[in-house]
Design an enzyme around this catalytic site. Structure first.
Site, short mmCIF file in Angstrom:
data_model
loop_
_atom_site.label_atom_id
_atom_site.label_comp_id
_atom_site.label_asym_id
_atom_site.label_seq_id
_atom_site.Cartn_x
_atom_site.Cartn_y
_atom_site.Cartn_z
N GLY A 156 0.82 -1.21 0.00
CA GLY A 156 0.00 0.00 0.00
C GLY A 156 0.85 1.25 0.00
O GLY A 156 1.86 1.33 0.70
N LEU A 196 -1.14 7.30 2.53
CA LEU A 196 -0.38 8.07 3.51
C LEU A 196 0.37 7.17 4.48
O LEU A 196 1.52 7.46 4.83
CB LEU A 196 -1.32 9.01 4.27
CG LEU A 196 -1.74 10.28 3.52
CD1 LEU A 196 -2.68 11.10 4.37
CD2 LEU A 196 -0.51 11.11 3.15
N GLY A 241 1.37 3.86 4.07
CA GLY A 241 2.43 3.11 3.40
C GLY A 241 3.55 4.00 2.88
O GLY A 241 4.73 3.68 3.04
N HIS A 247 -20.77 8.18 6.52
CA HIS A 247 -20.46 9.61 6.46
C HIS A 247 -21.71 10.39 6.10
O HIS A 247 -22.42 10.03 5.16
CB HIS A 247 -19.37 9.86 5.41
CG HIS A 247 -18.68 11.18 5.57
ND1 HIS A 247 -19.33 12.38 5.38
CD2 HIS A 247 -17.40 11.50 5.88
CE1 HIS A 247 -18.48 13.37 5.58
NE2 HIS A 247 -17.31 12.87 5.88
N SER A 249 -16.85 17.03 1.57
CA SER A 249 -16.04 17.07 2.79
C SER A 249 -16.83 17.47 4.03
O SER A 249 -17.71 18.35 3.99
CB SER A 249 -14.89 18.07 2.60
OG SER A 249 -14.25 18.32 3.83
N ARG A 279 -19.91 11.97 13.12
CA ARG A 279 -20.50 11.49 11.88
C ARG A 279 -21.63 10.50 12.09
O ARG A 279 -22.64 10.53 11.39
CB ARG A 279 -19.40 10.85 11.01
CG ARG A 279 -18.41 11.86 10.48
CD ARG A 279 -17.24 11.21 9.79
NE ARG A 279 -16.39 12.23 9.18
CZ ARG A 279 -15.28 11.95 8.52
NH1 ARG A 279 -14.87 10.71 8.41
NH2 ARG A 279 -14.57 12.93 7.99
N HIS A 330 -18.24 5.04 4.31
CA HIS A 330 -17.05 5.86 4.06
C HIS A 330 -15.75 5.22 4.56
O HIS A 330 -14.78 5.10 3.84
CB HIS A 330 -17.25 7.22 4.72
CG HIS A 330 -16.08 8.13 4.62
ND1 HIS A 330 -15.54 8.52 3.42
CD2 HIS A 330 -15.33 8.75 5.58
CE1 HIS A 330 -14.51 9.33 3.63
NE2 HIS A 330 -14.36 9.48 4.92
N ARG A 389 -15.04 7.02 13.87
CA ARG A 389 -13.88 7.89 13.71
C ARG A 389 -14.33 9.34 13.58
O ARG A 389 -15.25 9.64 12.82
CB ARG A 389 -13.08 7.49 12.47
CG ARG A 389 -11.89 8.43 12.23
CD ARG A 389 -11.06 7.99 11.05
NE ARG A 389 -11.75 8.09 9.78
CZ ARG A 389 -11.94 9.22 9.10
NH1 ARG A 389 -11.53 10.39 9.61
NH2 ARG A 389 -12.56 9.22 7.95
N LEU A 427 -6.27 10.93 8.29
CA LEU A 427 -4.96 11.39 7.83
C LEU A 427 -3.98 11.43 9.00
O LEU A 427 -2.80 11.10 8.86
CB LEU A 427 -5.08 12.78 7.20
CG LEU A 427 -6.05 12.91 6.02
CD1 LEU A 427 -6.03 14.33 5.47
CD2 LEU A 427 -5.71 11.92 4.93
#
Length: 649
Positions: A43, A46, A48, A269, A287, A340, A411, A445, A451
């Site tokens: 992967g 971000l 990996g 989401h 977003s 969420r 999501h 989450r 991120l």
């Protein structure tokens, strides 16, 4: 013996000192010895990319595998809104502890305390790292890094680059990765897919991969393997995930003995563009950052709803006093910035009650008229311009003039491969990072934390903890890919591919995947109940038989063949769906994104059962003919006081 494997290895001592003490206690590998060791990373998102760049910089020999033609196509690029960090730049009383607490609370008290505190602690380093790489974070009028608020928090701690934060962060990690590729410490294998994990003497020693361009099956050995392949949201077929995103690497590790944790924890989401037809192949996310200035509402009067559906009036024609800003009404302390899962269920409740505002009845409004009136269109454009442009291109509606329509969609997946505090799975030498593991988010989450976790694991956790294992592998020679274990694993991969090709059925892969998605959304989606979950397990069992008897894969297996790629992944999605339904049936409580209709409060909120379900469910594969075995890692809260989540006061 199985229970011995589920040792979290959480360090002793005060919460704020655990990570510091742990780093001081674990083993390290000298620079000269790092050059003797090989690491495989699956992967290039971000997690990996940052891990490969960091480990290559340290001097390890790294091989990184990417199913796309470039790491820049990783799904991390689609994360729009921002990345959390406890910098307190806004001077609004943020802190490491507050970020830690918001994350624990947002996950409905179903995550490991020590891991979450470490995440909050290293979050501050991530921003400095990314700024040094040239990531163009937004800045205020004085040149300082800017922050905005996000769901589940009452402070502004989210760093952002307009509506393309994931893209900019990935470009930074990609640049760092390319530097190591140029130096020779990292070897990149694009258009390669991991099809099996190879174990020797009970340890992860390599992989079997398929060259997706030529169809060639390859063997790759290493001293350790890192899974950074993302989540399993595409089990639902329609999701906000990239269509290439899949769970196959994780499921291969599961079949080889890595426990799979909390599979039922999938996130819905709240701000997705609604489904528009039965031929749609994926969904587009708007977003969560839009909830900063956008207000969510439906009409108060059912007659206004009917006029909207018939297109007799525009949303902007409904006067302010006839609008139900239901999140602000139900959750006055957080308003539109509730987590969420809470926002998603509230939207579903309004639509189920008949107030959905589009033709399907499955949509609510996200309105910027108040913000534009307060701040001006120019400011809104500077903050969200590319998102507004994207929305207009997809829907042909100008969101500066009329509200966006949104509805919840699959999501992110909080479940994943079980890992200990070092991010090692139950297989020695096998690690999982980012969305591929279960560790940091619990039942739900918070926005802008994906991120954060991916970069925390890749830049600031794994490079330390993997050395603790590799220090014992210095004298071990490079893995011989002619070993019997590699021969047998390759044979099994070839047999599986041949079996799929030889079915010669009538149903395309996507048709079967859609059937799976409908089963999952209808019975293992936003709301679940015992009868529905039992029905899902029966339907998945039937679909499994249908796949293995009637799937059709055209072409050849020794060439570029995307239908074969999809078929192999669908076989894994079917098993993942079964595991999700089984876990959801077992967890007789509501928490976070796992909402059992039998377990809710009078006003429709989650009702946890801390006495019976305060644990991580970790499932062990027991073979094709047997149900997996459930293991439980107790969750112990030494610092946080357990309470019912409250976003009203």
């Amino acid at each position: 013996m199985s229970d011995i494997k589920l040792q979290s290895k959480t360090p002793d001592g005060p919460l704020s000192e655990k990570w510091t003490r742990h780093k001081a206690a674990i083993k390290v590998v000298s620079p000269a010895n790092k050059r003797k060791l090989e690491i495989i990373i699956i992967g290039t998102g971000l997690g990996g990319a940052s891990a490969a760049a960091s480990l290559g910089e340290l001097g390890y020999n790294v091989k990184i595998f990417c199913i796309s033609d470039s790491p820049r196509r990783a799904h991390s690029i689609a994360a729009q809104g921002g990345i959390n960090a406890a910098k307190n730049y806004q001077n609004d009383n943020d802190s490491v502890y507050r970020l830690f607490y918001d994350t624990i609370k947002g996950g409905d008290y179903r995550s490991r305390e020590a891991n979450v505190y470490r995440l909050a602690e290293v979050s501050r380093n991530i921003i400095d790292q990314c700024v040094a790489q040239g990531v163009p974070f937004a800045r205020d009028y004085g040149g300082m890094l800017d922050n905005r608020s996000f769901g589940g928090a009452q402070v502004s701690r989210t760093f952002y680059a307009r509506g393309q934060t994931g893209q900019q962060l990935l470009l930074g990690a990609y640049a760092a990765l390319n530097r190591q590729i140029a130096k020779g410490s990292v070897k990149s294998y694009t258009r390669h897919e991991m099809l099996d994990l190879v174990m020797i003497d009970g340890k992860a020693k390599g992989i079997i991969a398929r060259n997706l361009v030529t169809g060639e099956i390859e063997r790759h050995g290493a001293h350790a393997v890192v899974i950074a392949s993302g989540g399993y949201g595409n089990v639902f077929f329609l999701s906000t995930n990239a269509m290439n995103s899949n769970c196959s690497a994780a499921m291969q590790c599961y079949r080889r003995g890595a426990y799979f944790a909390n599979p039922c924890f999938a996130q819905i989401h709240p701000t997705c563009i609604p489904v528009h037809g039965d031929q749609q192949s994926k969904l587009t996310l708007m977003s969560e950052s839009l909830r900063n200035d956008g207000r969510i509402w439906v009409p108060k009067k059912i007659e206004d709803v009917e006029k909207l559906r018939k297109k007799e009036i525009k949303p902007s024609q409904i006067p302010e006093e006839e609008r139900d800003y239901y999140l602000e009404r139900r959750y006055p302390a957080f308003g539109n910035l509730v987590p969420r899962d809470v926002a998603s269920r509230a939207a579903k409740e309004r639509c189920d009650a008949g107030y959905g505002v589009n033709e399907t009845g499955l949509a609510v409004f996200l309105d910027f008229s108040s913000a534009i009136q307060r701040l001006g269109e120019k400011v809104i454009s500077e903050r969200y311009g590319n998102l507004f442009q994207m929305y207009e291109k997809i829907t042909d509606v100008n969101p500066y003039k009329e509200p966006m329509t949104i509805y919840p969609a699959i999501h992110y997946t909080m479940g994943g491969i079980w890992v200990d505090y070092n991010l090692m799975t139950t297989i020695p030498g096998l690690y999982a990072i980012g969305e591929a593991n279960f560790s940091d988010h619990g039942g739900n989450r918070l926005g802008a934390s994906a991120l954060m976790q991916g970069l925390a694991d890749g830049y600031f956790v794994l490079p330390y903890t993997i050395g603790d294992y590799l220090a014992s592998q210095i004298q071990v020679p490079k893995t011989d890919t002619n070993h019997e274990a590699f021969v047998e694993a390759e044979k099994q991969v070839r047999e599986k591919i041949d079996r799929i090709f030889n079915i010669k059925g009538k149903q395309p892969v996507d048709a079967l995947h859609k059937k799976l998605g409908q089963i999952m959304w209808n019975y293992v989606g936003m709301a679940r109940n015992e009868d529905g979950l039992k029905k899902a397990l029966e339907l998945i069992k039937e679909l499994r038989k249908e796949f293995w008897s009637d799937v059709y894969v055209p072409g050849e297996n020794s060439e570029f063949n995307q239908e074969l790629e999809k078929a192999v992944r669908l076989a894994d999605f079917i098993e993942t769906g079964n595991l999700m339904a089984l876990d959801a049936l077992n967890r007789r409580e509501s928490c976070g994104g796992h909402f059992r209709e039998e377990m809710q409060t009078e006003d429709g909120e989650t009702r946890r059962d801390d006495e019976n379900f305060m644990y991580v469910s970790a499932w062990e594969y027991k073979g094709k003919e047997h149900d997996p075995e459930l293991h439980k890692e107790p969750l112990v809260y030494e610092t946080v006081h357990l309470s019912t989540r409250n976003y009203k006061d």
